[in-house]
Write an enzyme that holds these catalytic residues in place. Structure first.
Site, PDB file in Angstrom:
ATOM      1  N   ASP A 198      -7.035   1.300   0.630  1.00  0.00           N
ATOM      2  CA  ASP A 198      -5.732   0.679   0.881  1.00  0.00           C
ATOM      3  C   ASP A 198      -5.507  -0.489  -0.075  1.00  0.00           C
ATOM      4  O   ASP A 198      -4.390  -0.700  -0.578  1.00  0.00           O
ATOM      5  CB  ASP A 198      -5.646   0.164   2.326  1.00  0.00           C
ATOM      6  CG  ASP A 198      -5.700   1.299   3.345  1.00  0.00           C
ATOM      7  OD1 ASP A 198      -5.532   2.471   2.948  1.00  0.00           O
ATOM      8  OD2 ASP A 198      -5.925   1.010   4.535  1.00  0.00           O
ATOM      9  N   ASP A 246       0.633   3.719  -3.216  1.00  0.00           N
ATOM     10  CA  ASP A 246       0.233   5.114  -3.001  1.00  0.00           C
ATOM     11  C   ASP A 246       1.115   6.046  -3.844  1.00  0.00           C
ATOM     12  O   ASP A 246       0.615   6.940  -4.527  1.00  0.00           O
ATOM     13  CB  ASP A 246       0.376   5.408  -1.495  1.00  0.00           C
ATOM     14  CG  ASP A 246       0.396   6.886  -1.153  1.00  0.00           C
ATOM     15  OD1 ASP A 246      -0.679   7.503  -1.207  1.00  0.00           O
ATOM     16  OD2 ASP A 246       1.471   7.416  -0.830  1.00  0.00           O
ATOM     17  N   GLU A 291       0.843  -1.199   0.000  1.00  0.00           N
ATOM     18  CA  GLU A 291       0.000   0.000   0.000  1.00  0.00           C
ATOM     19  C   GLU A 291       0.884   1.257   0.000  1.00  0.00           C
ATOM     20  O   GLU A 291       0.619   2.222  -0.728  1.00  0.00           O
ATOM     21  CB  GLU A 291      -0.896  -0.040   1.251  1.00  0.00           C
ATOM     22  CG  GLU A 291      -1.721   1.188   1.484  1.00  0.00           C
ATOM     23  CD  GLU A 291      -2.089   1.324   2.968  1.00  0.00           C
ATOM     24  OE1 GLU A 291      -2.129   0.309   3.692  1.00  0.00           O
ATOM     25  OE2 GLU A 291      -2.290   2.471   3.402  1.00  0.00           O
ATOM     26  N   GLU A 303      -4.563   0.681  -3.554  1.00  0.00           N
ATOM     27  CA  GLU A 303      -3.157   1.095  -3.570  1.00  0.00           C
ATOM     28  C   GLU A 303      -2.226  -0.116  -3.539  1.00  0.00           C
ATOM     29  O   GLU A 303      -1.237  -0.174  -4.268  1.00  0.00           O
ATOM     30  CB  GLU A 303      -2.869   2.026  -2.380  1.00  0.00           C
ATOM     31  CG  GLU A 303      -3.591   3.368  -2.506  1.00  0.00           C
ATOM     32  CD  GLU A 303      -3.454   4.262  -1.280  1.00  0.00           C
ATOM     33  OE1 GLU A 303      -3.755   5.464  -1.399  1.00  0.00           O
ATOM     34  OE2 GLU A 303      -3.059   3.771  -0.207  1.00  0.00           O
TER      35      GLU A 303
END
Lengths: 233, 233
Positions: free
Chosen positions: B122, B53, B49, B125
């Site tokens: 999450d 991101d 994650e 990502e």
């Protein structure tokens, strides 16, 4: 246009040659300069800063992800924030001599903007945005290998947050050490479990730690071991 | 391991085939599942994650930068923030049916975590982080072309903040229009200049605007034109 001295310096110090010099020029044009010279119809570096910010975020994240395979997400995020910030980026900017070459309006020059940290941070990001557009992300990675990564490798941003890696590095200075982590127990209710873990080196107990995940408990145990060894207090 | 149904769905819907299925599995492993099945020695998706991101931040930034060449940095940043947020990413996650395949602990499942927006954000990502590690950034861009960019193209995140582009699109629906911006005056003292700009289409004045940079004054003029045309109120 960018001065020839800067073009030479980029080539000599970093092996960088821009295909499109106008994009390098844009990166070094502060809004105060663009506003004072509107007859030139030039753009300031703010859009490149937007792009460079994201390029640097990924480049640093990728490096941290691979360099610290044991570090939990929270610590990676904390380190990334320590690197991707005004103080660090402005110092990288100075290290690369970017402060010499930014084009400012007269008012901002007189106000001392050339050495302002936020301006140098934006400039560093804009340069990386320009480099990315001109030559792709591999060129930005190569530049970061020269300017950012050595600081990460030197432990400048780590604090001592990755205690497992720090313990390993410390013990292996004296040759191979067999470090292993053992789960002692899991306590607490299902939605608030706590892991309790001991760390051993060559069968000698060095420390114990607890945490809400196995990784956190291991970090806590490694931290206790480093305290016991007198490496940290 | 990931269920075969999901592997087929990724292939059929998105043309994605992971080389390393264990990394896809990691992306779909919530911490609550990893904690409940510690005997399996598996990692949860939090590190992926962290990486995803940053990959998404660059992919979206790059797209916005190129798609909106006239948009000032502040508006690009505002749009990026509107895209890169819980509400959007959780909805992309559902659109890609990721909610069906996340592995949760029993407690979290019972608590309804499968449809929790932050969890789905999450997960989105983490999936992009896994895709990046397995197949490189080009594969993430291709995936975003299917899942994110169509929403940007449909104007979902624009508000009507880029008035210049909106004006151009509006006027060119009826064939070519010659839109041009003319500076009327610059007012105010040197450190607080205000640019005053008119926008014309085929020599007909459509609107006037002011702002502290030429770009902002043009946006204000275009906005006034759109109001005059009844496109916005």
């Amino acid at each position: 246009m960018v001065v020839a001295e800067f073009v030479s310096e980029l080539r000599a110090r970093f092996g960088i040659e821009f295909k499109d010099l106008s994009i390098l020029d844009e990166a070094f044009t502060h809004s105060s300069y663009a506003n004072e010279h509107r007859e030139l119809g030039i753009s300031d570096n703010e859009r490149l800063e937007f792009l460079g910010d994201a390029v640097l975020e990924l480049t640093v994240s990728d490096y941290l992800y691979r360099k610290f395979p044991n570090l939990p997400e929270g610590e990676l995020t904390r380190m990334r924030a320590a690197i991707v910030q005004t103080k660090s980026f402005s110092s990288f900017s100075r290290e690369a001599h970017f402060d010499k070459y930014i084009k400012l309006g007269n008012g901002e020059e007189a106000a001392g903007a050339r050495q302002r940290n936020t301006l140098l941070e934006d400039l560093f990001e804009a340069f990386c945005g320009a480099l990315y557009l001109d030559q792709g992300r591999a060129a930005v990675i190569k530049f970061c290998q020269q300017v950012i990564f050595p600081h990460i490798d030197a432990g400048e941003f780590r604090g001592i947050s990755d205690f497992k890696t720090a313990l390993q590095e410390n013990l292996q200075q004296d040759g191979n050490a067999d470090i292993h982590y053992e789960e002692v127990s899991i306590t607490g209710p299902g939605n608030a479990r706590q892991f309790n873990i001991d760390v051993y080196v060559d069968d000698k107990l060095l420390g114990s730690g607890s945490g809400k995940s196995k990784k956190r408990a291991e970090q806590a145990a490694a931290k206790a071991a480093l305290v016991g060894l007198g490496v940290i207090s």
